[in-house]
Scaffold this active site. Structure first.
Site, PDB file in Angstrom:
ATOM      1  N   LEU A   9       2.491  -8.334   8.668  1.00  0.00           N
ATOM      2  CA  LEU A   9       1.945  -9.568   8.094  1.00  0.00           C
ATOM      3  C   LEU A   9       2.141  -9.590   6.581  1.00  0.00           C
ATOM      4  O   LEU A   9       1.670  -8.693   5.871  1.00  0.00           O
ATOM      5  CB  LEU A   9       0.456  -9.692   8.429  1.00  0.00           C
ATOM      6  CG  LEU A   9       0.103  -9.663   9.914  1.00  0.00           C
ATOM      7  CD1 LEU A   9      -1.357 -10.058  10.111  1.00  0.00           C
ATOM      8  CD2 LEU A   9       1.020 -10.573  10.725  1.00  0.00           C
ATOM      9  N   ARG A  16      -6.244 -12.527  -5.054  1.00  0.00           N
ATOM     10  CA  ARG A  16      -6.962 -11.571  -5.903  1.00  0.00           C
ATOM     11  C   ARG A  16      -6.023 -10.781  -6.831  1.00  0.00           C
ATOM     12  O   ARG A  16      -6.476 -10.138  -7.769  1.00  0.00           O
ATOM     13  CB  ARG A  16      -7.795 -10.616  -5.020  1.00  0.00           C
ATOM     14  CG  ARG A  16      -8.969 -11.304  -4.347  1.00  0.00           C
ATOM     15  CD  ARG A  16      -9.532 -10.506  -3.169  1.00  0.00           C
ATOM     16  NE  ARG A  16      -8.726 -10.655  -1.948  1.00  0.00           N
ATOM     17  CZ  ARG A  16      -9.044 -10.131  -0.768  1.00  0.00           C
ATOM     18  NH1 ARG A  16     -10.149  -9.422  -0.640  1.00  0.00           N
ATOM     19  NH2 ARG A  16      -8.260 -10.303   0.287  1.00  0.00           N
ATOM     20  N   GLY A  79      -5.081 -17.383   8.454  1.00  0.00           N
ATOM     21  CA  GLY A  79      -5.719 -16.133   8.849  1.00  0.00           C
ATOM     22  C   GLY A  79      -4.772 -15.159   9.531  1.00  0.00           C
ATOM     23  O   GLY A  79      -3.659 -15.520   9.932  1.00  0.00           O
ATOM     24  N   GLY A 139     -13.434  -5.231   6.751  1.00  0.00           N
ATOM     25  CA  GLY A 139     -14.155  -5.524   7.986  1.00  0.00           C
ATOM     26  C   GLY A 139     -14.843  -4.248   8.474  1.00  0.00           C
ATOM     27  O   GLY A 139     -14.285  -3.158   8.350  1.00  0.00           O
ATOM     28  N   ASN A 169     -12.279  -1.379   9.297  1.00  0.00           N
ATOM     29  CA  ASN A 169     -11.053  -1.715  10.014  1.00  0.00           C
ATOM     30  C   ASN A 169      -9.871  -1.642   9.041  1.00  0.00           C
ATOM     31  O   ASN A 169      -9.902  -2.244   7.979  1.00  0.00           O
ATOM     32  CB  ASN A 169     -11.191  -3.149  10.558  1.00  0.00           C
ATOM     33  CG  ASN A 169      -9.877  -3.701  11.076  1.00  0.00           C
ATOM     34  OD1 ASN A 169      -9.078  -2.972  11.658  1.00  0.00           O
ATOM     35  ND2 ASN A 169      -9.662  -4.993  10.855  1.00  0.00           N
ATOM     36  N   ASN A 227      -5.574  -5.442  -2.625  1.00  0.00           N
ATOM     37  CA  ASN A 227      -5.868  -6.852  -2.855  1.00  0.00           C
ATOM     38  C   ASN A 227      -5.836  -7.216  -4.320  1.00  0.00           C
ATOM     39  O   ASN A 227      -5.676  -8.374  -4.672  1.00  0.00           O
ATOM     40  CB  ASN A 227      -7.243  -7.197  -2.288  1.00  0.00           C
ATOM     41  CG  ASN A 227      -7.284  -6.993  -0.776  1.00  0.00           C
ATOM     42  OD1 ASN A 227      -6.328  -7.296  -0.093  1.00  0.00           O
ATOM     43  ND2 ASN A 227      -8.387  -6.468  -0.293  1.00  0.00           N
ATOM     44  N   TYR A 365      28.626   6.500 -31.338  1.00  0.00           N
ATOM     45  CA  TYR A 365      28.615   5.417 -30.346  1.00  0.00           C
ATOM     46  C   TYR A 365      29.940   5.402 -29.585  1.00  0.00           C
ATOM     47  O   TYR A 365      31.008   5.244 -30.172  1.00  0.00           O
ATOM     48  CB  TYR A 365      28.391   4.043 -31.005  1.00  0.00           C
ATOM     49  CG  TYR A 365      28.519   2.936 -29.981  1.00  0.00           C
ATOM     50  CD1 TYR A 365      27.630   2.877 -28.903  1.00  0.00           C
ATOM     51  CD2 TYR A 365      29.539   1.993 -30.043  1.00  0.00           C
ATOM     52  CE1 TYR A 365      27.764   1.907 -27.914  1.00  0.00           C
ATOM     53  CE2 TYR A 365      29.676   1.018 -29.056  1.00  0.00           C
ATOM     54  CZ  TYR A 365      28.781   0.984 -28.000  1.00  0.00           C
ATOM     55  OH  TYR A 365      28.909   0.043 -27.022  1.00  0.00           O
TER      56      TYR A 365
HETATM   57  C1  UD1 Z   1      -8.078  -7.696   6.525  1.00  0.00           C
HETATM   58  C2  UD1 Z   1      -8.945  -7.584   7.799  1.00  0.00           C
HETATM   59  C3  UD1 Z   1     -10.108  -6.634   7.551  1.00  0.00           C
HETATM   60  C4  UD1 Z   1      -9.576  -5.284   7.138  1.00  0.00           C
HETATM   61  C5  UD1 Z   1      -8.620  -5.392   5.930  1.00  0.00           C
HETATM   62  C6  UD1 Z   1      -7.918  -4.080   5.720  1.00  0.00           C
HETATM   63  C7  UD1 Z   1      -8.847  -9.695   9.044  1.00  0.00           C
HETATM   64  C8  UD1 Z   1      -9.533 -10.985   9.316  1.00  0.00           C
HETATM   65  N1  UD1 Z   1      -9.445  -8.903   8.149  1.00  0.00           N
HETATM   66  O1  UD1 Z   1      -8.885  -8.278   5.498  1.00  0.00           O
HETATM   67  O2  UD1 Z   1     -10.891  -6.505   8.718  1.00  0.00           O
HETATM   68  O3  UD1 Z   1     -10.657  -4.425   6.812  1.00  0.00           O
HETATM   69  O4  UD1 Z   1      -7.613  -6.385   6.158  1.00  0.00           O
HETATM   70  O5  UD1 Z   1      -7.117  -4.097   4.586  1.00  0.00           O
HETATM   71  O6  UD1 Z   1      -7.827  -9.400   9.621  1.00  0.00           O
HETATM   72  N2  UD1 Z   1      -1.859 -12.567   5.983  1.00  0.00           N
HETATM   73  C9  UD1 Z   1      -0.952 -13.456   6.485  1.00  0.00           C
HETATM   74  N3  UD1 Z   1      -1.341 -14.719   6.802  1.00  0.00           N
HETATM   75  C10 UD1 Z   1      -2.630 -15.143   6.636  1.00  0.00           C
HETATM   76  C11 UD1 Z   1      -3.560 -14.230   6.129  1.00  0.00           C
HETATM   77  C12 UD1 Z   1      -3.150 -12.957   5.806  1.00  0.00           C
HETATM   78  O7  UD1 Z   1       0.225 -13.118   6.668  1.00  0.00           O
HETATM   79  O8  UD1 Z   1      -2.905 -16.295   6.969  1.00  0.00           O
HETATM   80  C13 UD1 Z   1      -1.415 -11.203   5.642  1.00  0.00           C
HETATM   81  C14 UD1 Z   1      -1.524 -10.894   4.155  1.00  0.00           C
HETATM   82  O9  UD1 Z   1      -0.311 -11.195   3.490  1.00  0.00           O
HETATM   83  C15 UD1 Z   1      -1.836  -9.416   4.136  1.00  0.00           C
HETATM   84  C16 UD1 Z   1      -2.538  -9.163   5.463  1.00  0.00           C
HETATM   85  O10 UD1 Z   1      -2.246 -10.280   6.300  1.00  0.00           O
HETATM   86  O11 UD1 Z   1      -0.655  -8.643   4.073  1.00  0.00           O
HETATM   87  C17 UD1 Z   1      -4.040  -9.005   5.292  1.00  0.00           C
HETATM   88  O12 UD1 Z   1      -4.589 -10.192   4.759  1.00  0.00           O
HETATM   89  P1  UD1 Z   1      -5.787 -10.180   3.695  1.00  0.00           P
HETATM   90  O13 UD1 Z   1      -6.096 -11.571   3.344  1.00  0.00           O
HETATM   91  O14 UD1 Z   1      -5.459  -9.246   2.611  1.00  0.00           O
HETATM   92  O15 UD1 Z   1      -6.955  -9.589   4.606  1.00  0.00           O
HETATM   93  P2  UD1 Z   1      -8.275  -8.835   4.126  1.00  0.00           P
HETATM   94  O16 UD1 Z   1      -9.242  -9.820   3.593  1.00  0.00           O
HETATM   95  O17 UD1 Z   1      -7.905  -7.711   3.248  1.00  0.00           O
HETATM   96 CA    CA Z   2      -5.984  -7.013   2.339  1.00  0.00          CA
END
Ligand code: UD1
Ligand code: CA
Length: 456
Positions: A9, A16, A79, A139, A169, A227, A365
Site C-alpha cells: 500500500l 504528517r 482507507g 491500532g 497492529n 508517518n 585541475y
Molecule cells: C495503519 C493501521 C494501524 C497500524 C499502522 C501501522 C489501518 C486502518 N490502520 O495506520 O492499525 O497500527 O498502520 O503502521 O490500517 N494507504 C493507502 N490508501 C489509503 C490509506 C493508506 O494506500 O487510502 C497506505 C499509505 O500510503 C501507507 C499505508 O497504507 O503506506 C498505511 O496508511 P496510514 O495512513 O499511514 O495508516 P496508519 O494511520 O499509520
Molecule cells: Ca502509517
C-alpha cells in the site's frame, strides 16, 4: 505450493510528513521506503508484487520503473481496506500478503517466520503485532479472555482503557485470497475517520471463516510505521546500525561506527578500514584491504583493493588497486584512475582516464583528459579545457613529466616521454621525447634595488 501475491500500500497522502514528496519516496539509508518494501517482497519470493498507488502516483511509479512490480491505482484514498480492494484484479488464488509502503524495516527472516506460522496454524488470516512502550498512533490489538485475537481498534477510535494497551497492529497481514475478497466487500466505514479499514477484515474473518492469529514479534523496531520526519530519523538510525553491524561481521573495521553512514546498496571487502565521518552512498563498491576516511564522501564509485582515500569527495568514478587519494581531493563523475597512482591534496579530476603509476600530487585541475601511465603532473598544473563555448580534450601520453604551474590549452597532445618546463602555457602539441618551454625568458637587472631606493 500456494501462489503468493504481495500487495504494497503506497497510495496515501502522508499528511504528517508535511512534504511535497509522496511519503513512501522519503529515503532510508539512501533508498526510498517503498524500495525497501519491494526488495523484501522479491526477497521472500512473491509470485506477484503489486503496488497500490494514488497520491503522487507518477513519481512513485517512476521510482520503481523496470522492476518486477505491477501497479494498481486507488483514485481516492478512502482507507487501507479500500486500498487493498483497488488491487482486486490481482487477488485470485493462494495467499495474499499485505505490506505497508511506510513500514520499510521489516526483515525477510521475520516475514518468513510469520508466513510459516500462518501456514502451520492453518489460519484464514493473520497479522504481525508487537509491543511498543509508546503505542500512540497505532491500532491496538484487543484479545479475548483466553488471550486469542479478537479485533483491532484504531488509536482514534479507542477508549481510554484501550489506549493503555501496548500491543499494536503492524499493518502487515496475510490472507486466503478468496476470503479476503469477501471480507473487503463487507467492509463498512462507520468509524471516526470515515475510512474503510483493512484492520476490520481480521474481525470479519474471525467471525465468519475461522481462526485469525496475531503473531507477536520481539524486534518491535522492524514494524515502525513512518508517518512523520521524527520517526523517519529514528528508522534511519536503526537501519544504519543494522547495515554497519552487517559489514563489521563481514570483516570490515569501523573507527567510531556511530559517525559513519553507509547506504543500502554499498558493498565493502574484507579487512577494509572505514574511518570516522565517512559516507558511502549509492552503488559504491569498495574492495579489500582499503583505508577509507576519515571524513570522505563516496558516491556510486568503484574502488579496488588496498586503496587509500583520505578527506576526499569521489563521485561516479573508479579507482584501481593501491592508488592513494587525498587528503582533500575531488573526483567528479567519470574519473577513471588506474593502479598505483597518487591523486594528492587539492587535486580536482573530471571526465578523465588516468593510467597506472601516475602521480598528480598537489593543487591541480585535470578535466576532460586522457593521461597515460607513469606520468607526473607537477604542482599547479591546469588542463584548460573550456574555451567559453566548448570543452576540449587534453592527451598526455605515457612517461611524460609536466612541470609545475603549467597550463595545457586544450585541445592539445603531449607525446610520450616528453618534458614540459615549469610555468609553461602549452598551446601546441608537444612531440614525443621533446622538451617544451613556453614562457618568457628571465632577465636579471643587476644592482637594481639600490638605484630604485635612491630614486625614492
Ligand atoms: C495503519 C493501521 C494501524 C497500524 C499502522 C501501522 C489501518 C486502518 N490502520 O495506520 O492499525 O497500527 O498502520 O503502521 O490500517 N494507504 C493507502 N490508501 C489509503 C490509506 C493508506 O494506500 O487510502 C497506505 C499509505 O500510503 C501507507 C499505508 O497504507 O503506506 C498505511 O496508511 P496510514 O495512513 O499511514 O495508516 P496508519 O494511520 O499509520
Ligand atoms: Ca502509517
Amino acid at each position: 505450493m500456494d501462489k503468493l501475491t504481495t500487495i504494497i500500500l503506497a497510495a496515501g497522502y502522508g499528511k504528517r510528513m508535511k512534504s511535497k514528496l509522496p511519503k513512501v519516496l522519503h529515503k532510508i539509508s539512501g533508498a526510498p521506503m517503498i524500495q525497501h518494501v519491494v526488495d523484501l517482497a522479491l526477497e521472500i519470493g512473491s509470485d506477484e508484487t503489486v503496488c497500490v498507488v494514488g497520491h503522487g502516483r507518477e513519481l512513485v511509479e517512476a521510482s520503481l520503473k523496470n522492476q518486477k512490480v505491477k501497479f494498481a491505482v486507488q483514485e481516492v484514498q478512502l482507507g487501507t481496506g479500500h486500498a487493498v480492494k483497488a488491487a482486486q484484479d490481482f487477488i485470485n488464488e493462494g495467499l495474499v500478503l499485505v505490506l505497508f509502503g511506510d513500514a520499510p524495516l521489516l526483515s525477510a527472516l521475520t516475514l518468513n517466520a510469520f508466513i510459516e506460522n500462518h501456514k502451520a496454524g492453518k489460519y484464514k488470516a493473520s497479522l504481525i503485532s508487537t509491543n511498543f512502550e509508546d503505542p500512540s498512533g497505532y491500532g491496538r490489538i484487543i484479545r479475548d479472555k483466553s488471550g486469542k485475537f479478537d479485533r483491532i481498534v484504531e488509536h482514534k477510535d479507542a477508549t481510554l482503557d484501550q489506549l493503555k494497551i501496548t500491543e499494536i497492529n503492524s499493518g502487515i497481514g496475510l490472507f486466503d485470497a478468496s476470503i479476503l475478497m469477501t471480507a473487503l466487500n463487507a467492509l463498512k466505514n462507520n468509524n471516526k475517520q470515515g475510512e474503510y479499514y483493512l484492520t476490520d477484515v481480521f474481525e470479519y474473518v474471525k467471525d465468519h471463516h475461522g481462526a485469525v492469529d496475531a503473531f507477536v514479534i520481539n524486534h518491535s523496531y522492524e514494524v515502525i510505521g513512518i508517518n512523520d520526519r521524527l520517526t523517519l530519523a529514528e528508522a534511519e538510525k536503526y537501519h544504519q546500525s543494522l547495515i554497519k553491524k552487517h559489514w563489521m561481521l563481514e570483516g570490515v573495521t569501523m573507527i567510531s561506527p556511530e559517525s559513519i553512514y553507509i547506504e543500502k546498496y554499498v558493498t565493502i571487502g574484507q579487512d577494509t578500514i572505514i574511518e570516522q565521518g565517512t559516507m558511502l552512498k549509492g552503488k559504491t563498491v569498495i574492495g579489500e584491504d582499503c583505508n577509507i576516511g576519515p571524513y570522505s564522501e563516496i558516491i556510486d564509485t568503484k574502488i579496488g583493493n588496498e586503496v587509500k582515500v583520505k578527506h576526499s569527495t569521489l563521485l561516479e568514478s573508479s579507482i584501481d588497486d593501491r592508488t592513494v587519494v587525498g587528503p582533500y581531493a575531488y573526483l567528479r563523475p567519470k574519473s577513471i584512475v588506474g593502479k598505483d597512482c597518487k591523486i594528492g591534496d587539492f587535486v580536482e579530476v573530471k571526465n578523465t582516464t588516468i593510467g597506472d603509476c601516475t602521480k598528480i600530487s598537489h593543487l591541480t585541475y585535470v578535466g576532460d583528459g586522457k593521461v597515460g601511465n607513469n606520468v607526473n603532473l607537477g604542482c599547479g598544473v591546469v588542463f584548460v579545457n573550456y574555451d567559453g563555448v566548448n570543452k576540449h580534450l587534453t592527451v598526455i601520453e605515457d612517461d611524460v613529466f609536466v612541470g609545475c604551474n603549467t597550463n595545457l590549452i586544450a585541445p592539445v597532445t603531449v607525446g610520450r616521454e616528453a618534458y614540459i618546463a615549469a610555468g609553461s602555457t602549452i598551446t601546441e602539441d608537444v612531440p614525443e621525447k621533446a622538451l617544451a618551454i613556453a614562457r618568457e625568458r628571465q632577465v636579471n637587472k643587476t644592482d637594481w634595488s639600490n638605484k630604485y631606493l635612491k630614486k625614492k
